[in-house]
Design a protein around this motif. Structure first.
Motif, PDB file in Angstrom:
ATOM      1  N   LEU A  33       0.835  -1.206   0.000  1.00 50.45           N
ATOM      2  CA  LEU A  33       0.000   0.000   0.000  1.00 50.45           C
ATOM      3  C   LEU A  33       0.870   1.256   0.000  1.00 50.45           C
ATOM      4  CD1 LEU A  33      -2.756   1.492   0.375  1.00 50.45           C
ATOM      5  CD2 LEU A  33      -2.352   1.296   2.841  1.00 50.45           C
ATOM      6  N   LEU A  34       1.904   1.264   0.855  1.00 46.14           N
ATOM      7  CA  LEU A  34       2.778   2.449   0.951  1.00 46.14           C
ATOM      8  C   LEU A  34       3.490   2.675  -0.384  1.00 46.14           C
ATOM      9  CD1 LEU A  34       4.287   1.963   4.548  1.00 46.14           C
ATOM     10  CD2 LEU A  34       2.410   3.467   3.849  1.00 46.14           C
ATOM     11  N   GLN A  35       3.945   1.585  -0.998  1.00 39.25           N
ATOM     12  CA  GLN A  35       4.633   1.671  -2.281  1.00 39.25           C
ATOM     13  C   GLN A  35       3.689   2.208  -3.363  1.00 39.25           C
ATOM     14  OE1 GLN A  35       7.840   1.176  -2.109  1.00 39.25           O
ATOM     15  NE2 GLN A  35       7.967   1.936  -4.209  1.00 39.25           N
ATOM     16  N   TRP A  36       2.470   1.690  -3.386  1.00 38.60           N
ATOM     17  CA  TRP A  36       1.463   2.096  -4.388  1.00 38.60           C
ATOM     18  C   TRP A  36       1.101   3.582  -4.213  1.00 38.60           C
ATOM     19  CZ3 TRP A  36      -3.933   3.235  -3.564  1.00 38.60           C
ATOM     20  CH2 TRP A  36      -4.673   3.386  -4.753  1.00 38.60           C
ATOM     21  N   VAL A  63      -0.626  -1.935  13.138  1.00 39.21           N
ATOM     22  CA  VAL A  63      -0.192  -3.131  12.401  1.00 39.21           C
ATOM     23  C   VAL A  63       1.251  -2.938  11.927  1.00 39.21           C
ATOM     24  CG1 VAL A  63      -2.482  -3.833  11.592  1.00 39.21           C
ATOM     25  CG2 VAL A  63      -1.112  -2.252  10.202  1.00 39.21           C
ATOM     26  N   GLU A  64       1.921  -4.066  11.673  1.00 43.81           N
ATOM     27  CA  GLU A  64       3.261  -4.047  11.094  1.00 43.81           C
ATOM     28  C   GLU A  64       3.136  -3.947   9.568  1.00 43.81           C
ATOM     29  OE1 GLU A  64       5.979  -4.081  12.918  1.00 43.81           O
ATOM     30  OE2 GLU A  64       4.955  -4.413  14.825  1.00 43.81           O
ATOM     31  N   HIS A  65       4.231  -3.510   8.926  1.00 48.88           N
ATOM     32  CA  HIS A  65       4.186  -3.333   7.471  1.00 48.88           C
ATOM     33  C   HIS A  65       4.004  -4.635   6.694  1.00 48.88           C
ATOM     34  CE1 HIS A  65       6.160   0.934   7.267  1.00 48.88           C
ATOM     35  NE2 HIS A  65       5.189   0.857   8.148  1.00 48.88           N
ATOM     36  N   ARG A  66       4.388  -5.751   7.302  1.00 46.93           N
ATOM     37  CA  ARG A  66       4.268  -7.024   6.568  1.00 46.93           C
ATOM     38  C   ARG A  66       2.841  -7.575   6.604  1.00 46.93           C
ATOM     39  NH1 ARG A  66       6.720  -8.213  11.443  1.00 46.93           N
ATOM     40  NH2 ARG A  66       5.436  -9.543  12.789  1.00 46.93           N
ATOM     41  N   GLU A  67       1.981  -6.962   7.410  1.00 49.93           N
ATOM     42  CA  GLU A  67       0.647  -7.546   7.596  1.00 49.93           C
ATOM     43  C   GLU A  67      -0.272  -7.300   6.390  1.00 49.93           C
ATOM     44  OE1 GLU A  67      -1.120  -7.366  11.548  1.00 49.93           O
ATOM     45  OE2 GLU A  67       0.833  -6.751  12.341  1.00 49.93           O
ATOM     46  N   PRO A  68      -1.203  -8.252   6.178  1.00 46.71           N
ATOM     47  CA  PRO A  68      -2.137  -8.116   5.045  1.00 46.71           C
ATOM     48  C   PRO A  68      -3.180  -7.034   5.308  1.00 46.71           C
ATOM     49  CG  PRO A  68      -2.683 -10.071   6.345  1.00 46.71           C
ATOM     50  CD  PRO A  68      -1.413  -9.504   6.930  1.00 46.71           C
ATOM     51  N   ILE A  69      -3.713  -6.468   4.237  1.00 46.98           N
ATOM     52  CA  ILE A  69      -4.732  -5.423   4.415  1.00 46.98           C
ATOM     53  C   ILE A  69      -6.120  -5.906   3.995  1.00 46.98           C
ATOM     54  CG2 ILE A  69      -3.145  -3.470   4.247  1.00 46.98           C
ATOM     55  CD1 ILE A  69      -3.887  -3.165   1.344  1.00 46.98           C
ATOM     56  N   GLY A  71      -9.719  -6.964   3.985  1.00 42.86           N
ATOM     57  CA  GLY A  71     -10.808  -6.717   4.937  1.00 42.86           C
ATOM     58  C   GLY A  71     -10.729  -5.379   5.648  1.00 42.86           C
ATOM     59  N   ALA A  72      -9.714  -4.576   5.319  1.00 42.24           N
ATOM     60  CA  ALA A  72      -9.595  -3.276   5.997  1.00 42.24           C
ATOM     61  C   ALA A  72     -10.679  -2.327   5.500  1.00 42.24           C
ATOM     62  CB  ALA A  72      -8.216  -2.685   5.740  1.00 42.24           C
ATOM     63  N   ARG A  73     -11.403  -1.714   6.419  1.00 46.22           N
ATOM     64  CA  ARG A  73     -12.367  -0.671   6.045  1.00 46.22           C
ATOM     65  C   ARG A  73     -11.687   0.688   6.121  1.00 46.22           C
ATOM     66  NH1 ARG A  73     -14.426  -3.539  10.033  1.00 46.22           N
ATOM     67  NH2 ARG A  73     -14.064  -1.824  11.500  1.00 46.22           N
ATOM     68  N   GLU A  74     -10.803   0.820   7.112  1.00 45.68           N
ATOM     69  CA  GLU A  74     -10.178   2.109   7.398  1.00 45.68           C
ATOM     70  C   GLU A  74      -8.692   1.880   7.662  1.00 45.68           C
ATOM     71  OE1 GLU A  74     -12.368   4.882   9.984  1.00 45.68           O
ATOM     72  OE2 GLU A  74     -10.631   4.843  11.302  1.00 45.68           O
ATOM     73  N   ILE A  75      -7.847   2.526   6.865  1.00 44.16           N
ATOM     74  CA  ILE A  75      -6.399   2.405   7.068  1.00 44.16           C
ATOM     75  C   ILE A  75      -5.865   3.810   7.337  1.00 44.16           C
ATOM     76  CG2 ILE A  75      -4.185   1.637   6.136  1.00 44.16           C
ATOM     77  CD1 ILE A  75      -5.673  -0.211   4.256  1.00 44.16           C
ATOM     78  N   ALA A  76      -5.171   3.973   8.460  1.00 39.64           N
ATOM     79  CA  ALA A  76      -4.627   5.283   8.820  1.00 39.64           C
ATOM     80  C   ALA A  76      -3.112   5.256   8.715  1.00 39.64           C
ATOM     81  CB  ALA A  76      -5.037   5.657  10.233  1.00 39.64           C
ATOM     82  N   LEU A  77      -2.545   6.338   8.157  1.00 44.38           N
ATOM     83  CA  LEU A  77      -1.084   6.494   8.060  1.00 44.38           C
ATOM     84  C   LEU A  77      -0.689   7.687   8.911  1.00 44.38           C
ATOM     85  CD1 LEU A  77      -1.691   4.703   5.565  1.00 44.38           C
ATOM     86  CD2 LEU A  77      -0.020   6.044   4.309  1.00 44.38           C
ATOM     87  N   PHE A  78       0.343   7.499   9.751  1.00 43.63           N
ATOM     88  CA  PHE A  78       0.770   8.609  10.592  1.00 43.63           C
ATOM     89  C   PHE A  78       2.233   8.485  10.992  1.00 43.63           C
ATOM     90  CE2 PHE A  78      -2.142   5.692  12.926  1.00 43.63           C
ATOM     91  CZ  PHE A  78      -1.276   5.086  13.808  1.00 43.63           C
ATOM     92  N   PRO A  79       2.843   9.604  11.423  1.00 46.28           N
ATOM     93  CA  PRO A  79       4.231   9.560  11.885  1.00 46.28           C
ATOM     94  C   PRO A  79       4.287   8.918  13.276  1.00 46.28           C
ATOM     95  CG  PRO A  79       3.478  11.836  11.519  1.00 46.28           C
ATOM     96  CD  PRO A  79       2.286  10.971  11.479  1.00 46.28           C
ATOM     97  N   PRO A  80       5.504   8.602  13.752  1.00 44.10           N
ATOM     98  CA  PRO A  80       5.631   8.127  15.132  1.00 44.10           C
ATOM     99  C   PRO A  80       4.925   9.092  16.092  1.00 44.10           C
ATOM    100  CG  PRO A  80       7.705   7.883  13.991  1.00 44.10           C
ATOM    101  CD  PRO A  80       6.798   8.633  13.060  1.00 44.10           C
ATOM    102  N   MET A  81       4.279   8.532  17.097  1.00 49.12           N
ATOM    103  CA  MET A  81       3.410   9.328  17.960  1.00 49.12           C
ATOM    104  C   MET A  81       4.184  10.125  18.996  1.00 49.12           C
ATOM    105  SD  MET A  81       1.001   6.112  17.902  1.00 49.12           S
ATOM    106  CE  MET A  81       2.433   5.322  17.183  1.00 49.12           C
ATOM    107  N   THR A  82       3.634  11.281  19.351  1.00 49.26           N
ATOM    108  CA  THR A  82       4.321  12.180  20.291  1.00 49.26           C
ATOM    109  C   THR A  82       3.344  12.725  21.341  1.00 49.26           C
ATOM    110  OG1 THR A  82       4.000  14.006  18.731  1.00 49.26           O
ATOM    111  CG2 THR A  82       6.109  12.877  18.655  1.00 49.26           C
ATOM    112  N   GLY A  83       2.453  11.838  21.806  1.00 49.45           N
ATOM    113  CA  GLY A  83       1.503  12.269  22.833  1.00 49.45           C
ATOM    114  C   GLY A  83       2.126  12.249  24.212  1.00 49.45           C
ATOM    115  N   GLY A  84       1.274  12.430  25.204  1.00 49.05           N
ATOM    116  CA  GLY A  84       1.719  12.358  26.592  1.00 49.05           C
ATOM    117  C   GLY A  84       2.294  13.671  27.074  1.00 49.05           C
TER     118      GLY A  84
END
Lengths: 84, 153
Positions: A33-36, A63-69, A71-84
């Motif tokens: 997906l990322l490549q496409w 999910v990890e990058h090797r995992e299948p997609i 059945g996914a209804r919603e796929i979110a892409l984001f940078p490493p998280m910086t909450g807290g």
């Protein structure tokens, strides 16, 4: 159709909050997906040029990058998280 | 049977003493309450505000998953996590964790565990707004936060 959602600088570089896409049948894993997506234009390329650091959630779970997609209804892409 | 944690994601500020009271009032079995508050720093006077973006739905779900793990791992009598989003000024609250237990060790460890995991797994991102009017950078994730979470495995 699959709903893609973007956050933080990935959202800014792609220039969209979210979109509905029809994924080609050979896009079967998160890596595929990322490549496409990188081929979809300059903004995508700018956002995803370092695919290793991109975090992905399917149906709101990490999910990890090797995992299948399948059945996914919603796929979110984001940078490493910086909450807290 | 472990307790059900309370998770809230909100723009509004929170009241730490009210959150403590929620876990202690009217009961005599709580011997220890540990709270952690995370506040917005001014970065040596250069920061005007932080803008916190989150993934609605997943933010609650992910902190909920981490909190349930904490409740299974330590004998807690209550656990609360509140995380704010939106524009936060220096000195204002960002995050609160309250862990209650019969004894201090479980309360300390559960609060520490929840914060360490929240930092690297809860879908929040901070953007800096500078005093000079410029929109600064998105805050970069720290390697040390990943390592802090890994210690609990």
């Amino acid at each position: 159709m699959t709903r893609l959602i973007y956050f933080a600088w990935i959202r800014e570089r792609i220039g969209k909050l979210e979109e509905e896409v029809e994924l080609p049948s050979d896009v079967t894993t998160v890596s595929d997906l990322l490549q496409w997506l990188r081929g979809r234009g300059e903004g995508y390329e700018a956002a995803l040029q370092q695919p290793k650091i991109i975090r992905v959630a399917i149906n709101q779970e990490h999910v990890e990058h090797r995992e299948p997609i399948a059945g996914a209804r919603e796929i979110a892409l984001f940078p490493p998280m910086t909450g807290g | 049977m472990s307790v059900a944690p309370m998770i809230r994601i909100q723009a509004e500020d929170f009241d730490t003493s009210a959150e403590i009271a929620r876990l202690t009032s009217g009961r005599g079995d709580v011997g220890a309450v540990v709270t952690f508050s995370g506040l917005c720093r001014d970065e040596a006077g250069t920061l005007a505000a932080l803008e916190i973006e989150h993934y609605p739905g997943m933010a609650e779900a992910e902190i909920g998953r981490i909190a349930v793990q904490a409740c299974e791992r330590w004998p807690l009598t209550g656990l609360t996590a509140v995380h704010r989003f939106g524009r936060i000024l220096p000195g204002q609250n960002i995050v609160l964790v309250v862990a209650a237990s019969a004894h201090r060790q479980a309360a300390f460890e559960a609060a520490h565990f929840l914060m360490d995991y929240l930092k690297s797994r809860a879908p929040f991102w901070k953007k800096e707004h500078r005093i000079d009017g410029s929109t600064g950078e998105w805050v970069e994730a720290k390697e040390s936060d990943e390592e802090a979470a890994a210690r609990w495995r």
